[in-house]
Scaffold this motif. Structure first.
Motif, mmCIF file in Angstrom:
data_model
loop_
_atom_site.group_PDB
_atom_site.id
_atom_site.type_symbol
_atom_site.label_atom_id
_atom_site.label_comp_id
_atom_site.label_asym_id
_atom_site.label_seq_id
_atom_site.Cartn_x
_atom_site.Cartn_y
_atom_site.Cartn_z
ATOM 1 N N MET A 246 45.816 -0.609 12.530
ATOM 2 C CA MET A 246 45.998 -1.872 13.602
ATOM 3 C C MET A 246 47.047 -1.772 14.633
ATOM 4 N N GLN A 247 46.586 -2.146 15.657
ATOM 5 C CA GLN A 247 47.261 -1.964 16.978
ATOM 6 C C GLN A 247 48.492 -2.967 16.904
ATOM 7 N N TRP B 286 47.010 5.475 14.730
ATOM 8 C CA TRP B 286 46.544 4.168 14.936
ATOM 9 C C TRP B 286 45.143 4.233 15.441
ATOM 10 N N MET C 252 42.870 4.977 12.477
ATOM 11 C CA MET C 252 42.825 4.157 11.429
ATOM 12 C C MET C 252 41.827 2.807 11.787
ATOM 13 N N LEU D 186 39.006 1.110 10.149
ATOM 14 C CA LEU D 186 38.879 -0.051 9.548
ATOM 15 C C LEU D 186 37.879 -0.840 10.337
#
Lengths: 105, 148
Positions: free
Chosen positions: B1-2, B132, B135, B139
């Protein structure tokens, strides 16, 4: 998504250990608590605490299976967080185009 | 998630022209909020309005002609009109670089979604940037698999 929920989500993901936990779960396959707590560089108890923080932020869910507890990624909060950011990005794209038009007149 | 929003665009205008469009109340209303009230200058707080219903406090963090302007606010159309420094807020930064006369690069960043001071968020983001990115990629795959 409420501002409070967004802050809670990003806070939950803003910690290196918690981020690593989420990474391990990111292919969607549930892992048991013990497996998930290995090699995080912290105690099992510490790991449990971090997992609990992710539960509170609705990032993961716990499912008791027999004597074990399985941890699974909960996509809901993550999807909402992603949508929140995507909406803000789209707004900025519009605004910056408006800035461009105004200043290039 | 940024934890950061980053945008960059080229504008055919001088840095001064662009800076004024952002930093002067009478010009910013031409492209961003509908109205600005209160004190729109460094170290003070002003109120942006969008349409009839939406209001948003902005605290001007920095105003350095003609290359940098930054403010804090509560993003996401939450209608927060109090002192933004007392609640979790994000830092919006405009960097303006005139690459050649009359042609400028504008970089926009919005940071602090974790409710952390932006400098802390930025440094931890840097440390974890591989994490990040990794992920986020995973995601995306996960989400697209879910959607099927």
């Amino acid at each position: 998504m409420s501002q409070a929920a967004v802050v809670q989500l990003f806070k939950a993901l803003g910690d290196p250990v918690r981020l690593q936990i989420v990474q391990r779960l990111s292919n969607g396959v549930p892992l048991c608590m013990g497996e998930l707590s290995k090699d995080l560089g912290i105690s099992r108890q510490g790991a449990r605490k971090q997992i609990q923080a992710l539960v509170t932020a609705n990032v993961v869910q716990l499912h008791p299976v027999g004597r074990e507890v399985k941890v699974q990624l909960d996509a809901t909060a993550l999807t909402q967080g992603r949508d929140f950011i995507a909406a803000l990005e789209a707004q900025w794209d519009q605004r910056l185009q408006a800035l461009k038009q105004f200043t290039e007149q | 998630m940024q934890n950061i929003i980053q945008r960059e665009l080229m504008i055919n205008a001088t840095a001064e022209r662009i800076y004024n469009a952002i930093a002067l109340a009478e010009q910013v209303v031409k492209w961003f909020p509908d109205t600005v009230s209160g004190d729109y200058r460094q170290g003070a707080q002003a109120l942006f309005s969008f349409g009839e219903k939406h209001r948003s406090s902005v605290y001007i963090e920095a105003a350095n002609p003609y290359h940098y302007f930054a403010y804090r606010w509560v993003p996401g159309g939450t209608n927060f009109t109090g002192d933004v420094r007392t609640v979790p807020n994000t830092l919006v930064e405009f960097h303006i670089t005139e690459l050649e006369p009359g042609r400028s690069k504008v970089s926009l960043t919005e940071t602090g979604f974790a409710g952390l001071p932006a400098d802390i968020a930025a440094s931890s983001l840097q440390q974890n940037s591989n994490g990040w990115d990794f992920m986020l990629g995973r995601l995306q795959q996960y989400f697209s698999a879910e959607a099927k």
